[in-house]
Design a protein around this motif. Structure first.
Motif, PDB file in Angstrom:
ATOM      1  N   LEU A 416      60.776 -39.527 -17.524  1.00 54.27           N
ATOM      2  CA  LEU A 416      60.420 -38.364 -16.718  1.00 54.27           C
ATOM      3  C   LEU A 416      59.537 -37.467 -17.565  1.00 54.27           C
ATOM      4  N   HIS A 417      58.317 -37.218 -17.115  1.00 57.03           N
ATOM      5  CA  HIS A 417      57.357 -36.469 -17.920  1.00 57.03           C
ATOM      6  C   HIS A 417      56.770 -35.310 -17.131  1.00 57.03           C
ATOM      7  N   LEU A 418      56.679 -34.167 -17.791  1.00 49.58           N
ATOM      8  CA  LEU A 418      56.015 -33.004 -17.234  1.00 49.58           C
ATOM      9  C   LEU A 418      54.767 -32.762 -18.072  1.00 49.58           C
ATOM     10  N   THR A 421      52.308 -27.132 -16.276  1.00 49.15           N
ATOM     11  CA  THR A 421      53.055 -26.173 -15.466  1.00 49.15           C
ATOM     12  C   THR A 421      52.095 -25.141 -14.903  1.00 49.15           C
ATOM     13  N   GLU A 545      53.076 -34.416 -13.149  1.00 48.00           N
ATOM     14  CA  GLU A 545      54.451 -34.878 -13.335  1.00 48.00           C
ATOM     15  C   GLU A 545      54.507 -36.361 -13.016  1.00 48.00           C
ATOM     16  N   ASP A 547      57.415 -39.796 -12.908  1.00 50.74           N
ATOM     17  CA  ASP A 547      58.707 -40.429 -13.120  1.00 50.74           C
ATOM     18  C   ASP A 547      58.686 -41.774 -12.410  1.00 50.74           C
ATOM     19  N   SER A 592      54.000 -26.334 -10.308  1.00 54.10           N
ATOM     20  CA  SER A 592      54.819 -27.167 -11.182  1.00 54.10           C
ATOM     21  C   SER A 592      55.627 -26.229 -12.070  1.00 54.10           C
ATOM     22  N   GLU A 594      59.330 -26.968 -13.435  1.00 51.21           N
ATOM     23  CA  GLU A 594      60.091 -27.743 -14.403  1.00 51.21           C
ATOM     24  C   GLU A 594      60.147 -29.172 -13.878  1.00 51.21           C
ATOM     25  N   PRO A 595      60.562 -30.141 -14.718  1.00 51.11           N
ATOM     26  CA  PRO A 595      60.676 -31.504 -14.202  1.00 51.11           C
ATOM     27  C   PRO A 595      61.533 -31.556 -12.947  1.00 51.11           C
ATOM     28  N   LYS A 596      61.012 -32.192 -11.909  1.00 47.94           N
ATOM     29  CA  LYS A 596      61.709 -32.375 -10.631  1.00 47.94           C
ATOM     30  C   LYS A 596      61.914 -31.062  -9.881  1.00 47.94           C
ATOM     31  N   TYR A 598      59.474 -28.298  -8.122  1.00 44.94           N
ATOM     32  CA  TYR A 598      58.094 -27.966  -7.807  1.00 44.94           C
ATOM     33  C   TYR A 598      57.983 -27.557  -6.346  1.00 44.94           C
TER      34      TYR A 598
END
Length: 810
Positions: A416-418, A421, A545, A547, A592, A594-596, A598
């Motif tokens: 999982l990559h961000l 932001t 993002e 994943d 965007s 944080e991860p997951k 948005y």
């Protein structure tokens, strides 16, 4: 053979329910395709267990014989399975209770102590299944062959009660919806025991006259069935609701259902002992299960209650009657016709929800050897894949492995990559369709102990059949039974396919778990995701993002949709053959956070919020309303508009023009009264203090309440105007309502809610603004500064983060 593993091998059509007894009797109800006529087959089967050893049966002497020698009177036959698996002896007898008693007798002699059930021997020593599953696995039969979803006779019923406690409250009305869509109500003629008992007897008679294959409602197992069972027991009314006479309504263990004695049910609460209900000849389907399954993957529901979900899916008509759950009985006293309309609307919406979301469980029942009602609430790994694997191995005459605890190797998490932001524009979502199952297929990664290769074969077949079902659904007329059936089949197969990777990694929980295989799938997934991201970046996009579900990226302003699709197609061609990258949507803008977590805005202006930062069942409605209005301004680049929205909300709080209901949080009470009182002196909690301050001394663990912080540190409690009267509020079923009840107190702590607005809700926008702009936008409007910067030229920002190269490989 592989199709037999997936579908079974007996072609008997039209099975709508199976009931089996431990003594070897099975009752099979079938609807004849074409005519729809109902028939019942009474058959015999030989109950069986799967054992690791015959040691506990040697005391039978000559009454223990190989299967090849034929049945032995009052004895046990055994068949030794092939291969190295630990569970290698199928033992059969004419009566399952006698078989279990023989095993327990031998085990007691061996262990020197008594056992209550063969499962106490442990999963490494025995596999014991319910009689229906024994019958279905042995016979190769499954439910619903040659039937469509609409071929079943489905009935919905819903209780209206004077309260939520079946120990002291009563049922005063039951709404029914018949298979042809007609609705009706049954009402108690009076207030005493005799009137309620008469209502229950009339309900039983109506169910038997309608003779449904399936009985449905929302939170059926959490409220309606436990309530009706308790009231019938109190009133001594037999509940002969099934197709095989008495006893009728029975209980079965389940992971989610009515917790016996949870507060109001009259026994000591035991969260580990949860029960569901079952009937001979009918399947009991709770639409809450389908809602929870849908929201687990889609994460798009405002709540899980019937009314919230019905509104979300457009099932609630414009004339839908609304009555707060706590006031239904009160309203009935002065306007009974209004409550009748309300109750009829409930069962109509439950039927619509069952048809909309229930097709997956229906399709699973055509594959897995379990009762339909059990598949409706089963997890896809242990509830669907395990029965399929057991049936396949026994069909092949192969020994089954026992559960293993693993060798201590940890399961590596998914990538999982961000990448950035803030706010980006011209967004594309590229979807990786079922990445992990695709990698399992491409590189033939399966569990080491699955020597027959059943899991991979099932995944292969499921993917092939799913693609065919999707194609059939697309070619069928919208709204047609053919389209509905094939969409349901596709959805069911997707559920099972996507659970295969989780099955691998669930060490100790699934029979063929293999953490090393799961980690190899994860490693391959990281490689694919790395390749995917690098190739997209080389084509000039800005990664946001990524994943295992796909990648969000921003494209240059001058790109058209054709350019976006071309880039996705080019990168898709570089991936392994069975890994499919698809163009999955385009959006005007994205925040965007944080991860997951948005927010997307479509080109038509629709906002799509994802993640707990933007969607929470307990969030205060005024904050959610502010956030949605502020997000629209932010994604449009209107920073002064964000400021105006903030100032307007602060001003409304300080003037108390925001209803108290809109500052109240929807909170789940996890502690019982005794548990909270035991720790109250050390740590006071707002939610429980609010309940106690209202005069209540009793509540059920799991109950939801609306609480707020009042002036001078007091805790306030409000009734929920949309609270479900079916008890489903105890399952995270908030139905958000606008406005407050007439005369509600406006005594909330203004300073607290102004701080909450800035520190919780406004903080969701911090990554979209430069620090000086964020400070200016959310400065206190009552403390103006002579040197406040102008926001006329302020714009949302996008911050590209350091590339997580260690996560993406070379």
């Amino acid at each position: 053979m592989e199709d037999e593993w997936l579908w079974g091998w007996d072609p008997t059509p039209g099975i709508v329910s199976v009931w089996a007894e431990p003594d070897g009797r099975a009752f099979v109800w079938r609807r004849l395709p074409g005519t729809g006529a109902l028939v019942r087959d009474d058959v015999r089967f030989r109950p069986w267990l799967l054992l690791a050893s015959l040691d506990d049966l040697t005391h039978l002497g000559a009454r223990l014989r190989p299967e090849s020698e034929g049945p032995v009177p009052r004895g046990v036959n055994y068949q030794e399975l092939e291969g190295p698996g630990a569970l290698r002896y199928v033992v059969r007898a004419d009566d399952g209770r006698a078989l279990a008693a023989a095993v327990l007798h031998g085990a007691a002699r061996r262990l020197g102590r008594q056992l209550g059930h063969v499962r106490e021997l442990g999963e490494s020593a025995v596999l014991s299944l319910p009689p229906e599953e024994q019958y279905l696995i042995a016979s190769g039969r499954t439910y619903f062959r040659d039937l469509g979803f609409d071929d079943l006779r489905r009935m919905q019923f819903d209780l209206e009660t004077t309260g939520l406690d079946p120990g002291r409250d009563r049922i005063f009305l039951v709404a029914l919806r018949e298979p042809d869509g007609r609705t009706d109500v049954i009402e108690a003629h009076g207030d005493g025991d005799a009137a309620e008992a008469d209502l229950l007897r009339r309900l039983v008679a109506r169910v038997r006259a309608i003779d449904p294959d399936v009985i449905e409602n929302h939170n059926l197992h959490g409220f309606d069935l436990p309530f009706i069972a308790r009231r019938a027991r109190v009133l001594n009314v037999p509940l002969a609701l099934g197709r095989a006479g008495l006893p009728g309504l029975r209980q079965r263990p389940a992971s989610r259902g009515a917790s016996l004695g949870s507060g109001s049910m009259g026994r000591t609460p035991d969260p580990m002992r949860r029960m569901r209900y079952t009937l001979p000849g009918r399947e009991l389907i709770d639409t809450l299960d389908a809602v929870l399954r849908h929201d687990f993957s889609a994460r798009d529901l405002p709540g899980h209650g019937l009314k919230a979900v019905a509104r979300h899916f457009g099932l609630a008509g414009p004339e839908r009657e609304h009555i707060p759950g706590a006031r239904v009985y009160e309203v009935y006293g002065r306007d009974p016709e209004r409550v009748r309309r309300y109750a009829r609307d409930d069962v109509t919406e439950a039927a619509g929800l069952a048809r909309l979301l229930g097709g997956a469980a229906f399709a699973l029942a055509r594959m897995a050897p379990r009762r339909y009602e059990r598949l409706a609430d089963a997890g896809p790994a242990t509830g669907v894949l395990d029965p399929l694997l057991v049936r396949a191995y026994l069909r092949a005459g192969a020994a089954l492995p026992a559960h293993e605890s693993g060798d201590g190797t940890p399961h590596s998490g998914a990538a999982l990559h961000l990448f950035a932001t803030g706010v980006a524009r011209h967004i594309v979502k590229a979807d990786v369709a079922s990445l992990y199952p695709s990698l399992m297929r491409e590189y033939r990664i399966g569990p080491r102990r699955d020597r027959l290769g059943v899991l991979l074969a099932l995944v292969d077949r499921l993917v092939e059949h799913r693609l065919a079902a999707k194609a059939r659904a697309r070619s069928a007329a919208p709204g047609s039974p053919e389209r509905h059936t094939n969409e349901a089949l596709s959805a069911a197969m997707k559920i099972v396919v996507n659970s295969a990777y989780g099955y691998l990694g669930a060490v100790g929980l699934t029979r063929f778990a293999d953490v090393h295989a799961a980690n190899e799938v994860t490693r391959r997934g990281r490689e694919v995701l790395g390749l995917l991201c690098r190739e997209l970046a080389r084509r000039g996009v800005t990664l946001l993002e990524a994943d295992t579900d796909g990648v969000y990226f921003a494209v240059p302003d001058d790109w058209r949709e054709a350019d976006e699709r071309r880039v996705v197609s080019e990168v898709a061609a570089l991936l392994p053959p069975r890994v499919h990258l698809e163009f999955d949507g385009r959006y005007a803008a994205m925040l965007s956070h944080e991860p997951k977590n948005y927010v997307l805005q479509s080109y038509e202006g629709e906002l799509i919020l994802r993640g707990v930062a933007f969607r929470s069942s307990r969030a205060e409605p005024f904050g959610e309303d502010f956030l949605r209005r502020a997000l629209r301004c932010l994604l449009a680049g209107d920073i002064p508009g964000v400021r105006e929205t903030y100032v307007a909300t602060v001003t409304a709080l300080r003037r108390r023009t925001i209803p108290t209901l809109d500052v109240a949080a929807n909170v789940r009470l996890k502690k019982t009264p005794s548990e909270y009182l035991a720790v109250r002196e050390r740590r006071r909690e707002l939610s429980y203090e609010a309940v106690l301050a209202s005069g209540r001394k009793h509540w059920a663990a799991g109950e939801h309440v609306r609480v707020y912080r009042a002036v001078r540190g007091r805790a306030g409690l409000l009734p929920d105007p949309d609270a479900e009267d079916d008890g489903s509020a105890r399952h995270d079923s908030r139905d958000d309502g606008g406005g407050g009840a007439a005369g509600e107190p406006l005594d909330y702590d203004v300073d607290y809610y102004v701080r909450l607005l800035r520190e919780t809700f406004a903080a969701r926008l911090v990554r979209a603004l430069a620090p000086e702009d964020f400070a200016a936008v959310f400065a206190d409007p009552e403390q103006p500064s002579l040197f406040a910067p102008s926001l006329a030229n302020a714009r949302p920002i996008l911050t590209v983060l350091a590339e997580p190269s260690s996560e993406l490989g070379e």
